[in-house]
Structures are given as structure tokens and as C-alpha cells.
Write an enzyme that holds these catalytic residues in place. Structure first.
Site, PDB file in Angstrom:
ATOM      1  N   ASP A  35     -55.194  12.754-127.335  1.00 47.54           N
ATOM      2  CA  ASP A  35     -56.498  12.823-128.002  1.00 47.54           C
ATOM      3  C   ASP A  35     -56.809  11.562-128.807  1.00 47.54           C
ATOM      4  O   ASP A  35     -57.922  11.375-129.264  1.00 47.54           O
ATOM      5  CB  ASP A  35     -56.548  14.053-128.916  1.00 47.54           C
ATOM      6  CG  ASP A  35     -57.967  14.442-129.314  1.00 47.54           C
ATOM      7  OD1 ASP A  35     -58.889  14.202-128.524  1.00 47.54           O
ATOM      8  OD2 ASP A  35     -58.140  14.983-130.422  1.00 47.54           O
ATOM      9  N   SER A  46     -64.366  16.208-130.617  1.00 47.95           N
ATOM     10  CA  SER A  46     -63.931  16.682-129.309  1.00 47.95           C
ATOM     11  C   SER A  46     -64.517  18.073-129.063  1.00 47.95           C
ATOM     12  O   SER A  46     -64.539  18.911-129.963  1.00 47.95           O
ATOM     13  CB  SER A  46     -62.406  16.759-129.244  1.00 47.95           C
ATOM     14  OG  SER A  46     -61.836  15.494-129.493  1.00 47.95           O
ATOM     15  N   GLN A  61     -61.799  15.140-120.927  1.00 43.78           N
ATOM     16  CA  GLN A  61     -62.352  15.613-122.197  1.00 43.78           C
ATOM     17  C   GLN A  61     -63.842  15.301-122.271  1.00 43.78           C
ATOM     18  O   GLN A  61     -64.285  14.240-121.836  1.00 43.78           O
ATOM     19  CB  GLN A  61     -61.658  14.949-123.385  1.00 43.78           C
ATOM     20  CG  GLN A  61     -62.135  15.473-124.744  1.00 43.78           C
ATOM     21  CD  GLN A  61     -61.494  14.734-125.906  1.00 43.78           C
ATOM     22  OE1 GLN A  61     -62.051  13.745-126.397  1.00 43.78           O
ATOM     23  NE2 GLN A  61     -60.332  15.204-126.362  1.00 43.78           N
TER      24      GLN A  61
END
Length: 283
Positions: A196, A220, A270
């Protein structure tokens, strides 16, 4: 990485500690990694995680631990499925589904790792940050200077204070700074944590956006990973990130993570929020 030692409260209930990150909310990768670890702790060790799919639901409170409630959905002959809710203040902040598989032999292929400079020939991200610290707005300086458990070596570094439009492509080497002697399930949870970092910024590059702009709201939205091979998170891994599209204040990014020998160990996807605040929108 002591944040990846979870406390077992019950058979399917775990508690994870948060970490200071210079921001008001928990780093999303930490919750994703801890949730995958909690799921893994209810599965036989001969069934490593092969995929996860997750949604970030609410900002996490950095001041309190996170409770992970694991639902043992299915234990099949070859595959095991788990669902995990990460809870704070009685409400879910994150939801994850993960699948685990008995190891099998089968056909194998992969994309070739990009030809990039070796990490030892590149400047570390920490060194680059120290050169520009005086230019960071005071409200962001604490987060900018905080000690990071992951070391980064950007292949194509950029100037945070003179953002320019670039193609939606980012490549960097990374590794956990401390020596990690951990089992396979913890290694994969740590990779979920690392995945991430800096990932969403790939979709922001064509628009000249950075995380340090006060007029940009970033978060996110969802996260997915697929694991193919073993690795050590304290050894150099190459993150090859590309964004095929952005629309509706959202940007989509795909990533491939390779070992230094070229072996593809994981794929990542993502979608993230990249919103101009109302005061920053064109008149």
C-alpha cells in the site's frame, strides 16, 4: 515489525496494535496486513494465502487497537476461504476476503521483470526526503520525517514541490529495514502491508498531484492481491506500478512485485480516491 504479532482473544477473534504514522488515521496497509494475518492464523500452515480482496470502509482511529473478527466460511479439500472484519468503536473499518490453497504443481508463466538499475545504485527515499525537508508545509512535516519500517529506492524519483505531468508508471525497489525471521503467512501479511506504500500515487502522476498538497484528498478504496511464489520481505523487491485509468475522482492502479532474481511473487490492484477539494476546483 512487532505490529505483526496479533493477540488471540478467542478462536476467531484477534487484536492488533496500531502504529504512529504522523497522520490522524491508520495506514491502510497495516490493517490489510493484520487482517490477512488474522485469517491465516485460522488456517493450516500447508495452505498459504493465494489471494485477497478488500474494502476500506472508514478511517481507522490511530489511538486504539483494531479487533479482527474472522469468519471461517469454508474449509474445502484444496481451498480454504476466510472473511475478516476489522472493528473499532463497534463498527467495521475494513473488510477482507482471503483464499488459501494447498500447494499444487501446474503450468507456469509470467511477464518479464522490467530492466531497471539495481537498488544499490539508486538513492534511498530517506536521503532524498532529508534534502527537501525545509520545503514541506509544517502540518505535513511530522508525517514526512517519521521513521519508516520500509526502505525505498525509487527508479524514477520526482520533485514533490514542482509536480509535473508524467505517464502513469512508477517503479521502485523496497524492503523491510529490519531483519525478518518469520513464517510464510507472516511474510505474506507483511507484503500486503508494504504493497500500500506509494501505490496510489501512480494514478496521480498524469495530473501533477502529490500526497503533500493540502488541496488534495486521498484515500484507498479497495485492494486486491494474488500471491505466486515465496519471498523475504527484508530482501529487495521491485514494485512495477501502472495506472490504466482515472475517472470520477478515482484512480485505478495495477502492480507487479518481483524478487531481485526476476521471479514474479505477487500482483496487486487498487482503486483510490484522488479528489480536489472544493476550494481547489476550477471556476
Amino acid at each position: 515489525m512487532n505490529r505483526f504479532t496479533l493477540e488471540r482473544l478467542e478462536d476467531n477473534l484477534f487484536r492488533g496494535q496500531t502504529e504512529a504514522n504522523g497522520q490522524r488515521s491508520i495506514f491502510g496497509g497495516l490493517v490489510a496486513g493484520q487482517a490477512l494475518l488474522a485469517a491465516s492464523m485460522t488456517v493450516s500452515e500447508d495452505r498459504p494465502a493465494h489471494s485477497l480482496h478488500a474494502y476500506f470502509l472508514r478511517p481507522g482511529d490511530i489511538r486504539v487497537p483494531v479487533i479482527y473478527d474472522v469468519d471461517r466460511i469454508r474449509d474445502g479439500k484444496s481451498f480454504t476461504t476466510r472473511r475478516v472484519n476489522a472493528i473499532q468503536h463497534g463498527r467495521p473499518i475494513f473488510s477482507l476476503s482471503a483464499s488459501f490453497q494447498v500447494e499444487e504443481e501446474g503450468g507456469r508463466h509470467q511477464n518479464t521483470m522490467p530492466d531497471v538499475p539495481e537498488p544499490d545504485s539508486l538513492e534511498s527515499d530517506e536521503s532524498a526526503r532529508m534534502r527537501v525537508v525545509e520545503q514541506i508545509p509544517e502540518q505535513f512535516r511530522g508525517a514526512f520525517l517519521r521513521e519508516r519500517p520500509v526502505e525505498f529506492r525509487p527508479v524514477t524519483p520526482k520533485d514533490l514541490f514542482a509536480p509535473e505531468s508524467r505517464e502513469p508508471l512508477k517503479r521502485f525497489w523496497f524492503r523491510v529495514s529490519d531483519r525478518v525471521t518469520a513464517d510464510r503467512m507472516t511474510q505474506r501479511a507483511l507484503l500486503a502491508y508494504c504493497s500500500d506504500f506509494g501505490f496510489m500515487g501512480t494514478a496521480m502522476q498524469p495530473h501533477g498531484m502529490t500526497f503533500w498538497q493540502s488541496d488534495i484528498q486521498c484515500a484507498s478504496i479497495d485492494h486486491a492481491m494474488w500471491f505466486y511464489d515465496d519471498f523475504q520481505v527484508d530482501e529487495w523487491l521491485l514494485y512495477d506500478c501502472q495506472s490504466p485509468a482515472a475517472a470520477g475522482a478515482r484512480g485505478l492502479t495495477f502492480g507487479a512485485i518481483h524478487r531481485q532474481d526476476g521471479t514474479l511473487v505477487a500482483s496487486v490492484a487498487q482503486e483510490g480516491l484522488m479528489r480536489l477539494r472544493p476550494s481547489a476546483k476550477p471556476v
